[in-house]
Design a protein around this motif. Structure first.
Motif, PDB file in Angstrom:
ATOM      1  N   ALA A   1       5.765  -1.172  21.027  1.00 46.62           N
ATOM      2  CA  ALA A   1       4.408  -1.734  21.112  1.00 46.62           C
ATOM      3  C   ALA A   1       4.218  -2.570  22.373  1.00 46.62           C
ATOM      4  O   ALA A   1       3.770  -3.717  22.317  1.00 46.62           O
ATOM      5  CB  ALA A   1       4.097  -2.567  19.871  1.00 46.62           C
ATOM      6  N   HIS A   2       4.578  -2.018  23.525  1.00 47.94           N
ATOM      7  CA  HIS A   2       4.412  -2.675  24.822  1.00 47.94           C
ATOM      8  C   HIS A   2       5.263  -3.928  24.970  1.00 47.94           C
ATOM      9  O   HIS A   2       4.956  -4.806  25.772  1.00 47.94           O
ATOM     10  CB  HIS A   2       2.947  -3.026  25.089  1.00 47.94           C
ATOM     11  N   ASN A   3       6.313  -4.032  24.169  1.00 44.61           N
ATOM     12  CA  ASN A   3       7.228  -5.160  24.259  1.00 44.61           C
ATOM     13  C   ASN A   3       8.633  -4.656  24.560  1.00 44.61           C
ATOM     14  O   ASN A   3       9.015  -3.558  24.158  1.00 44.61           O
ATOM     15  CB  ASN A   3       7.261  -5.938  22.938  1.00 44.61           C
ATOM     16  N   VAL A   4       9.394  -5.491  25.264  1.00 48.99           N
ATOM     17  CA  VAL A   4      10.788  -5.188  25.568  1.00 48.99           C
ATOM     18  C   VAL A   4      11.629  -6.341  25.043  1.00 48.99           C
ATOM     19  O   VAL A   4      11.387  -7.505  25.375  1.00 48.99           O
ATOM     20  CB  VAL A   4      11.028  -5.019  27.081  1.00 48.99           C
ATOM     21  N   VAL A   5      12.616  -6.013  24.210  1.00 47.86           N
ATOM     22  CA  VAL A   5      13.477  -7.025  23.599  1.00 47.86           C
ATOM     23  C   VAL A   5      14.919  -6.741  23.989  1.00 47.86           C
ATOM     24  O   VAL A   5      15.397  -5.604  23.836  1.00 47.86           O
ATOM     25  CB  VAL A   5      13.345  -7.031  22.067  1.00 47.86           C
TER      26      VAL A   5
ATOM     27  N   THR B   1      -2.508 -13.139  22.540  1.00 52.27           N
ATOM     28  CA  THR B   1      -2.007 -13.943  23.657  1.00 52.27           C
ATOM     29  C   THR B   1      -2.050 -13.132  24.940  1.00 52.27           C
ATOM     30  O   THR B   1      -2.253 -11.920  24.920  1.00 52.27           O
ATOM     31  CB  THR B   1      -0.554 -14.402  23.425  1.00 52.27           C
ATOM     32  N   ARG B   2      -1.833 -13.827  26.031  1.00 48.62           N
ATOM     33  CA  ARG B   2      -1.645 -13.129  27.311  1.00 48.62           C
ATOM     34  C   ARG B   2      -0.160 -12.776  27.471  1.00 48.62           C
ATOM     35  O   ARG B   2       0.637 -12.925  26.550  1.00 48.62           O
ATOM     36  CB  ARG B   2      -2.126 -14.025  28.456  1.00 48.62           C
ATOM     37  N   ASP B   3       0.208 -12.306  28.650  1.00 46.86           N
ATOM     38  CA  ASP B   3       1.598 -11.932  28.907  1.00 46.86           C
ATOM     39  C   ASP B   3       2.533 -13.072  28.515  1.00 46.86           C
ATOM     40  O   ASP B   3       2.211 -14.252  28.708  1.00 46.86           O
ATOM     41  CB  ASP B   3       1.798 -11.604  30.387  1.00 46.86           C
TER      42      ASP B   3
ATOM     43  N   GLY C   1       6.377  -9.134  27.124  1.00 44.61           N
ATOM     44  CA  GLY C   1       5.366  -8.140  26.829  1.00 44.61           C
ATOM     45  C   GLY C   1       3.991  -8.641  27.182  1.00 44.61           C
ATOM     46  O   GLY C   1       3.814  -9.749  27.704  1.00 44.61           O
ATOM     47  N   ARG C   2       2.988  -7.843  26.877  1.00 40.69           N
ATOM     48  CA  ARG C   2       1.611  -8.191  27.244  1.00 40.69           C
ATOM     49  C   ARG C   2       0.921  -9.045  26.190  1.00 40.69           C
ATOM     50  O   ARG C   2      -0.110  -9.662  26.459  1.00 40.69           O
ATOM     51  CB  ARG C   2       0.799  -6.920  27.472  1.00 40.69           C
TER      52      ARG C   2
END
Length: 718
Positions: A254-258, A298-300, A281-282
């Protein structure tokens, strides 16, 4: 008489006593016992050798079916070997080989087999099976597939063979040498709504050394959100020996990197191990939304933390990072029980005002790029509306609980001097309470309690906002008020209750009261514009003082009574040393329309007076100031007529103010009383307040319908 001594017995003389017989028989019995024991040992050794020889010669293939029955009975699962089978000592290690072997899953599982392999060949240390610490000298596994699942109640899993509830953690044997090809692992957890399909990269090791990192790659879904994962075991040589292993993992979702990294005691030893986590993420709401937790957009963001997992509890400590243009630090605990529960303690030094936009329903990226009107429109609000119309995520809010304590040092804002925010949030089964929510504003304090109870349909919403005495100079510095020369303060309270699943809906149905009191002081303005509302011009028209010196206030009150989302002035009343100012009209939370009129009456005779009602119209997002009122035009027309039919001097009579304004008693004003309770300094009820209306909202008539009543009579001309 002396008796003769008996002669000594001869050694060879016969011994017929029992003691003598036992002495002779004991060595014979020991000899026989030793021979029996020796013969038993030799027989046992012979049997063992015979068994070993038979197994070695036959490779133990005849044990296939007994093996299937025995292991199946111990595991309570069907076990089958469809191909070749070998089980024997070679020479002192257990040799085990099985082709096309399967171990079934319990009936509730979604896949038929816990384990299946095209070929498994291994050497096992015999004593390790006795002591429970399984030790494999080497393992050769080809095309293996492992299916690991939890049941829906999360009290049993596929890899725990006992009937006891709870399910044991994964436990891997010590492996000295391994060759693994084409192995896959599937993991499913219904409680977390997690499904992962992983592929283990080929492992080729010798002498307990693999020599390179082992990779695990795969895809899956968590709560219907697809993800991709890549992990590396940086010290696999230690892992195969049950040592310590360096893990590096990265997941995309979902546009996130962990990113997760840490040292594991074994390949499956994650519980209780501190792991370093990094996420970026964004939108942080997208990341937490994966586990069913709702937060404002939220923002980035970029965050780091240390994570420790203990059972169903995931604790994130030493958390710090940036969200939008604001810093954040603290701790977060996620309990993944029957209901997800969040418990967090957060600290922010500086919060950018744009990052606060999501708390009222705005998308901060839209606010930053296109402004508040565009952000409101994105929520479904009509044109020119500023209040968000996005509905609360009711269903999701009722699925998880949360406790949040958040302190904020200061807010970065052009117009609002806000600092020292202390927020306590409690979400329990759909009831969201921001109580208390306090902050400092312009050296004053605001305390509030806001409750959204989504258990009632539509949601029952209450607002209780209290403003402690606050300096007007600093509060309105961004709106054209000069701090130097302004000594007035303001205090007030807003109490509203409404029904609705959005801020707009709850205010559109609200009932209650707003009241702001201004005690004695001075107010000085600069002729500075704010959007289309020129506050300096407004004050100038009210007081006719050309802004050369502060306005002396005795007391003032701005109050509205709200019914069904429509606010009517009740009252607007200011008393100064020279004027009495009253206001009528109101505004609507439904349409955000403003329809107010303010009039200043002089306390002393004035030969030239251009004072007349000053209107404030438009909408919340774009208020408009109307200084050319109908009354002013009427005066000008009357003056022109008198000048024509009489003399030019007679035209001046239209602008004469006889100065009959009655001073206000400040007691009811400072008490925030309604219009009916307002009095003059002589104790008489006031007749110039209390007729505020918002009839425009009800029947299409605006406050203009009352302008005739609002006009002041000058020498009987009007």
């Amino acid at each position: 008489m002396d008796m003769p001594n008996p002669a000594p017995a001869s050694p060879d003389a016969p011994t017929d006593t029992p003691a003598a017989a036992a002495t002779v028989a004991a060595p014979a019995r020991r000899h026989r016992s030793w021979r029996i024991a020796r013969n038993v040992v030799l027989a046992l050794l012979g049997v063992v050798v015979a068994i070993w020889l038979v197994l070695y010669i036959t490779k133990g293939r005849f044990l296939k079916h007994p093996f299937e029955r025995f292991v199946g009975g111990q595991t309570h699962r069907p076990v089958t070997v469809a191909g070749d089978f070998q089980l024997y000592f070679a020479p002192f290690r257990i040799k085990f080989l099985a082709e096309r072997m399967t171990i079934a899953n319990p009936g509730w599982a979604t896949r038929p087999y816990l384990f299946q392999a095209e070929r498994i060949d291994t050497r096992i240390a015999p004593l390790s099976l006795i002591w429970g610490k399984r030790h494999l000298y080497w393992l050769d596994l080809t095309n293996g597939a492992v299916d690991l699942e939890w049941n829906a109640a999360h009290d049993a899993n596929t890899w725990t063979f006992s009937t006891a509830k709870g399910g044991k953690p994964l436990d891997f044997p010590r492996i000295d040498t391994a060759t693994v090809r084409g192995t896959t692992v599937r993991y499913r957890d219904p409680r977390m709504q997690l499904l992962a399909d992983l592929k283990v990269a080929d492992i080729l090791s010798s002498n307990a050394r693999i020599g390179k990192a082992v990779g695990v790659d795969g895809t899956g879904t968590i709560r219907a959100t697809p993800f991709r994962v890549a992990a590396r075991l940086l010290a696999p040589d230690a892992t195969v020996n049950r040592g310590r292993n360096e893990l590096v993992l990265r997941a995309w979702a979902a546009h996130n990197v962990v990113d997760v990294s840490g040292t594991l005691p074994s390949i499956a030893g994650v519980e209780g191990v501190p792991l370093q986590t990094r996420a970026r993420g964004r939108n942080l709401a997208e990341l937490l939304g994966i586990i069913g937790v709702v937060i404002p957009q939220t923002r980035d963001y970029r965050l780091t933390a240390q994570m420790v997992q203990q059972g169903q509890v995931y604790t994130f400590t030493r958390m710090r990072g940036i969200v939008g243009a604001s810093d954040v630090a603290g701790t977060l605990t996620v309990t993944n029980g029957t209901r997800i529960h969040l418990d967090s303690q957060l600290r922010t030094k500086t919060l950018d005002i744009i990052d606060a936009a999501p708390f009222i329903g705005f998308n901060p990226d839209i606010v930053a790029s296109r402004g508040a009107l565009a952000a409101a429109a994105a929520t479904g609000a009509p044109p020119q509306a500023i209040m968000p119309d996005a509905e609360l995520p009711i269903a999701t809010m009722q699925r998880f609980d949360a406790d949040l304590k958040w302190t904020i040092g200061s807010v970065r804002s052009r117009n609002l001097p806000i600092s020292d925010i202390d927020l306590t949030l409690d979400l329990e089964r759909g009831r969201l309470a921001l109580s208390p929510l306090s902050f400092a504003m312009a050296r004053g304090n605001v305390a509030s309690d806001v409750i959204f109870d989504t258990r009632q349909r539509p949601s029952a919403v209450s607002y209780d906002i209290r403003l402690a005495p606050t300096p007007l100079g600093r509060l309105l510095a961004g709106y054209g008020v000069a701090e130097a020369g302004t000594t007035g303060t303001v205090k007030g309270r807003i109490r509203l209750e409404g029904r609705g699943d959005s801020i707009h809906d709850s205010l559109s149905t609200a009932h209650g009261r707003l009241a702001f009191v201004i005690p004695q002081g001075q107010l000085w303005t600069r002729n500075v514009q704010l959007a289309e509302l020129d506050l300096g011009t407004f004050v100038q028209k009210m007081f006719e003082d050309k802004l050369k010196k502060p306005v002396e206030l005795n007391c003032g009150l701005v109050a509205f009574t709200v019914r069904n989302g429509v606010a009517a002035a009740d009252p607007i009343l200011f008393d100064t040393t020279k004027n009495v100012i009253v206001g009528r009209g109101g505004f609507s939370f439904r349409t955000e329309a403003l329809d107010l009129a303010f009039r200043a009456d002089g306390k002393k005779f004035s030969l030239f007076s251009g004072q007349s009602p000053v209107g404030v119209g438009g909408h919340f997002a774009a208020p408009k100031l109307d200084v050319i009122s109908d009354q002013l035009l009427g005066r000008a027309g009357a003056g022109l007529g008198l000048a024509i039919v009489a003399t030019p001097l007679a035209g001046v009579l239209a602008f004469v103010d006889i100065g009959d304004a009655k001073s206000a008693a400040c007691g009811p004003v400072l008490a925030g009383a309604t219009a009916k309770a307002q009095r003059t300094t002589r104790g008489q009820p006031r007749d110039d307040v209390g007729r505020g209306t918002t009839a425009k909202e009800e029947n299409g008539k605006g406050s203009a319908g009352e302008k005739k009543d609002q006009r002041k009579k000058f020498l009987g001309i009007f």
